[in-house]
Design a protein around this motif. Structure first.
Motif, PDB file in Angstrom:
ATOM      1  N   VAL A   1       0.844  -1.199   0.000  1.00  0.00           N
ATOM      2  CA  VAL A   1       0.000   0.000   0.000  1.00  0.00           C
ATOM      3  C   VAL A   1       0.878   1.247   0.000  1.00  0.00           C
ATOM      4  O   VAL A   1       1.873   1.338   0.730  1.00  0.00           O
ATOM      5  CB  VAL A   1      -0.930  -0.010   1.233  1.00  0.00           C
ATOM      6  N   ALA A   2       0.508   2.226  -0.822  1.00  0.00           N
ATOM      7  CA  ALA A   2       1.214   3.516  -0.864  1.00  0.00           C
ATOM      8  C   ALA A   2       0.183   4.632  -0.864  1.00  0.00           C
ATOM      9  O   ALA A   2      -0.905   4.499  -1.443  1.00  0.00           O
ATOM     10  CB  ALA A   2       2.101   3.603  -2.100  1.00  0.00           C
ATOM     11  N   PHE A   3       0.550   5.733  -0.193  1.00  0.00           N
ATOM     12  CA  PHE A   3      -0.378   6.857  -0.133  1.00  0.00           C
ATOM     13  C   PHE A   3       0.381   8.141   0.174  1.00  0.00           C
ATOM     14  O   PHE A   3       1.352   8.155   0.932  1.00  0.00           O
ATOM     15  CB  PHE A   3      -1.429   6.642   0.960  1.00  0.00           C
ATOM     16  N   SER A   4      -0.079   9.240  -0.435  1.00  0.00           N
ATOM     17  CA  SER A   4       0.341  10.582  -0.035  1.00  0.00           C
ATOM     18  C   SER A   4      -0.790  11.525  -0.384  1.00  0.00           C
ATOM     19  O   SER A   4      -1.583  11.254  -1.291  1.00  0.00           O
ATOM     20  CB  SER A   4       1.629  11.006  -0.733  1.00  0.00           C
ATOM     21  N   TYR A   5      -0.901  12.610   0.362  1.00  0.00           N
ATOM     22  CA  TYR A   5      -1.953  13.581   0.085  1.00  0.00           C
ATOM     23  C   TYR A   5      -1.599  14.358  -1.186  1.00  0.00           C
ATOM     24  O   TYR A   5      -0.502  14.886  -1.318  1.00  0.00           O
ATOM     25  CB  TYR A   5      -2.105  14.532   1.278  1.00  0.00           C
ATOM     26  N   GLY A   6      -2.529  14.373  -2.117  1.00  0.00           N
ATOM     27  CA  GLY A   6      -2.300  15.041  -3.392  1.00  0.00           C
ATOM     28  C   GLY A   6      -1.511  14.200  -4.373  1.00  0.00           C
ATOM     29  O   GLY A   6      -1.215  14.654  -5.477  1.00  0.00           O
ATOM     30  N   GLY A   7      -1.149  12.973  -3.971  1.00  0.00           N
ATOM     31  CA  GLY A   7      -0.422  12.085  -4.872  1.00  0.00           C
ATOM     32  C   GLY A   7       1.025  12.444  -5.079  1.00  0.00           C
ATOM     33  O   GLY A   7       1.687  11.903  -5.969  1.00  0.00           O
ATOM     34  N   SER A   8       1.569  13.347  -4.243  1.00  0.00           N
ATOM     35  CA  SER A   8       2.944  13.798  -4.443  1.00  0.00           C
ATOM     36  C   SER A   8       3.944  12.778  -3.902  1.00  0.00           C
ATOM     37  O   SER A   8       3.623  11.949  -3.047  1.00  0.00           O
ATOM     38  CB  SER A   8       3.152  15.134  -3.735  1.00  0.00           C
ATOM     39  N   LEU A   9       5.165  12.839  -4.418  1.00  0.00           N
ATOM     40  CA  LEU A   9       6.256  11.990  -3.953  1.00  0.00           C
ATOM     41  C   LEU A   9       7.171  12.810  -3.052  1.00  0.00           C
ATOM     42  O   LEU A   9       7.312  14.030  -3.241  1.00  0.00           O
ATOM     43  CB  LEU A   9       7.030  11.433  -5.148  1.00  0.00           C
ATOM     44  N   PRO A  10       7.847  12.202  -2.074  1.00  0.00           N
ATOM     45  CA  PRO A  10       7.744  10.792  -1.725  1.00  0.00           C
ATOM     46  C   PRO A  10       6.434  10.488  -1.003  1.00  0.00           C
ATOM     47  O   PRO A  10       5.810  11.387  -0.433  1.00  0.00           O
ATOM     48  CB  PRO A  10       8.942  10.597  -0.790  1.00  0.00           C
ATOM     49  N   TYR A  11       6.044   9.208  -1.036  1.00  0.00           N
ATOM     50  CA  TYR A  11       4.816   8.800  -0.363  1.00  0.00           C
ATOM     51  C   TYR A  11       4.949   8.963   1.150  1.00  0.00           C
ATOM     52  O   TYR A  11       6.007   8.721   1.725  1.00  0.00           O
ATOM     53  CB  TYR A  11       4.507   7.344  -0.671  1.00  0.00           C
TER      54      TYR A  11
END
Length: 611
Positions: free
Chosen positions: A288-298
């Motif tokens: 599972v991977a997630f970040s707010y706004g889809g930005s990297l890094p997760y």
């Protein structure tokens, strides 16, 4: 150093303390406990001179400086560092390194020190105010919930800082592990009195329980004796040959003191309802991977785990590491950007999230809000749940809009109880609760038959409940297959001060070196620390047995005094004195062994093998 004499404080018809007296000696560090609403904050403000006593007085030596942690913040300098330096004593105005050290311990780094205090949220502003107070070095430090908004590493740092504090202090905190790490005495506001007991919170609660048990036994015994006397009098009152005995019993009865039954104190007491789940695994997360706004890094990256149907998993890490985000992902409130999360078809999830306090309906009553979470045919259970959450009788009819933050959290907890579940997702479940209520949450979790994921900074809760951990630190997620104490022993927190590690043997891999170091720590724990831990527990039990025996002997002495039985009075006085001396000896031994045990644990955290 500070003395309170016969202080009384009322708020309307509510009595907080009545003729309470206590003193604070040189170097005393008091943990102040008591149920919410008993007046802990008020007492601190009275000591600081910001709230008057209705009766009595609080005195301190001339020139004795008292520092109180502010609840409302004001700033006079443009940056965090300069604002912190405002607390330095005049002779230390150029020693900004002291302020940097404290701010760093509380989680401020690098460029944070040059930012304006106005740029930070309420929790971070509290840290600035705390740093300013700590560097001001008052003789008496008054801290009201200093761990609120601190993450687990900042709490551990603050505990170490306060253990080395040279003056006196009084601390109010719902974090029991933090309190026990710091205090030399526990002061409790209980039944309108202030009691001080030497040692950590467990000593205080054991003493109070023991005294009330002894009092209740004495009351029942007195009632039994009174009934026997009354039966004798009624039976032989009309018989002339027994008249002298009857008159003697009447006089004895008149002298007997009546002991009233202590009024019951409402206590948070509940169980999480369990919905059976036939599967072994209730939840599975894969990459599972997630970040707010889809930005990297997760924020959450490449996370995989399997949760079995009776697991207790603690989620730990610094503020901002992603603990709450991970809970919301696993609870389905957020969708992963990559990977999958699968739950068993029979999974029934219950979520406790203090951030949802804002979603409560302000115009509804407590009972109506809890009823919204009940199945249609079970609305009548709402009042019973209100009672379990300490909203009894008219309190259940209070509007949500008038509730305090802690009361709203209890409403959220009541909504969790409304439906059976087999997977609990709990975000800081003890936040805003007093120590007694925190204990009730821990007991409920340990009785629960389903699985639980618990994000918390409360080390006492983690030690008592978690059997596995999800650790977020250094931008990575570690699945640790053991308890919180085992994690501290074998891995530890990055950023905590440690002595320089021994260099690994030539040609040995990092993995092999870590395994060897972990094996050495486990051996040390088994052969040195565990025996001391057992000895500490044994001495605690022995103190409890001696205290109970002393209380019973005191009861016998009171009865002998009442009967004017001189030989018995002499014998019981001698035996009670021997028991008191034994208690003192055992307590001194307990303190010595406990200090050795604490020193070993502290040395273990700083040892070359740690981490």
């Amino acid at each position: 150093m500070l003395t309170a004499r016969n202080i009384t404080k009322h708020f309307g018809n509510q009595v907080l303390f009545e003729k309470a007296s206590f003193s604070l000696g040189a170097g005393d560090r008091l943990g102040l406990v008591g149920r919410n609403g008993t007046g802990k904050t008020t007492l601190l403000m009275m000591i600081a001179g910001e709230e008057p006593c209705d009766e009595g007085e609080i005195t301190a030596p001339r020139g004795y400086r008292i520092g109180l942690l502010e609840q409302e913040f004001s700033w006079e300098r443009p940056t965090v560092l300069e604002e912190g330096c405002r607390g330095l004593p005049p002779e230390e105005k150029d020693e900004s390194w002291r302020v940097k050290k404290v701010l760093s311990g509380l989680g401020f780094f690098g460029e944070d020190l040059d930012r304006s205090p106005e740029e930070f949220s309420g929790g971070w502003r509290m840290r600035i105010a705390l740093a300013r107070l700590l560097v001001s070095r008052p003789h008496l430090l008054l801290l009201d919930e200093p761990t609120n908004f601190l993450d687990i590493l900042s709490i551990r740092w603050l505990a170490g800082f306060l253990r080395a504090w040279p003056g006196e202090m009084m601390i109010v905190s719902h974090n029991r592990a933090f309190m026990d790490e710091v205090v030399t005495h526990t002061a409790g506001i209980y039944r309108e009195l202030v009691r001080i007991i030497r040692g950590p919170t467990e000593n205080y609660y054991r003493q109070i329980r023991g005294e009330e048990e002894v009092r209740e036994r004495r009351r029942l015994n007195d009632e039994k004796k009174r009934k026997q006397e009354e039966e004798f009098i009624n039976r032989f009152r009309a018989k002339a040959r027994r008249s002298s005995q009857v008159q003697s019993r009447i006089k004895r009865l008149e002298k007997m003191e009546l002991t009233d039954r202590l009024p019951a104190i409402e206590t948070l007491d509940f169980r999480f309802l369990h919905s059976p789940c036939p599967g072994k695994n209730i939840l599975t997360a894969e990459e599972v991977a997630f970040s707010y706004g889809g930005s990297l890094p997760y924020l959450i990256g490449n996370f995989s785990c399997t949760l079995q149907s009776s697991d207790r998993v603690g989620i730990v890490g610094r503020n901002g590491a992603g603990k709450s985000t991970l809970l919301r992902l696993l609870g389905g409130k957020l969708s992963p950007l990559a990977g999958t999360i699968r739950t068993h078809p029979r999974a029934r999830t219950a979520v406790y999230d203090p951030a949802e306090a804002g979603t409560l309906h302000p115009e509804l009553t407590v009972e109506e809000e809890i009823a919204l979470s009940l199945p249609p045919g079970e609305k009548s259970r709402a009042r019973a749940i209100c009672g379990k959450m300490l909203f009894s009788r008219d309190a259940a009819l209070k509007k949500i809009a008038v509730l305090s933050g802690g009361e709203k959290c209890r409403v959220l907890l009541g909504k969790v109880l409304a439906r059976p579940a087999n997977l609990l997702l709990l975000d800081e479940p003890t936040h805003h609760l007093d120590l007694e209520s925190c204990g009730a949450v821990i007991d409920a979790l340990n009785r629960y038959e389903g699985a639980a994921l618990i994000a918390s900074h409360d080390e006492y809760l983690l030690r008592r409940t978690a059997t596995r951990l999800i650790v977020l630190q250094g931008g990575r997620i570690l699945l640790f297959p053991g308890t919180y104490d085992e994690f501290l022993e074998e891995v530890g927190w990055q950023g905590e001060e440690r002595e320089k590690r021994d260099e690994k043997p030539a040609g040995q891999s990092d993995k092999k070196a870590r395994r060897q170091a972990a094996a050495e720590r486990r051996l040390r724990h088994r052969e040195i620390i565990l025996p001391l831990e057992t000895r500490v527990q044994g001495l605690e039990g022995e103190i409890g047995r001696l205290e109970t025996a002393h209380a019973l002997k005191t009861d016998e002495l009171i009865a002998a005094s009442r009967d004017q039985n001189v030989p018995e009075i002499v014998r019981l006085t001698r035996e009670a004195g021997e028991l008191k001396a034994a208690i003192e000896r055992t307590y001194e031994e307990y303190c010595r062994v406990h200090a050795e045990y604490d020193a070993l644990l502290a040395g273990q955290d700083r040892s070359p093998q740690a981490g």
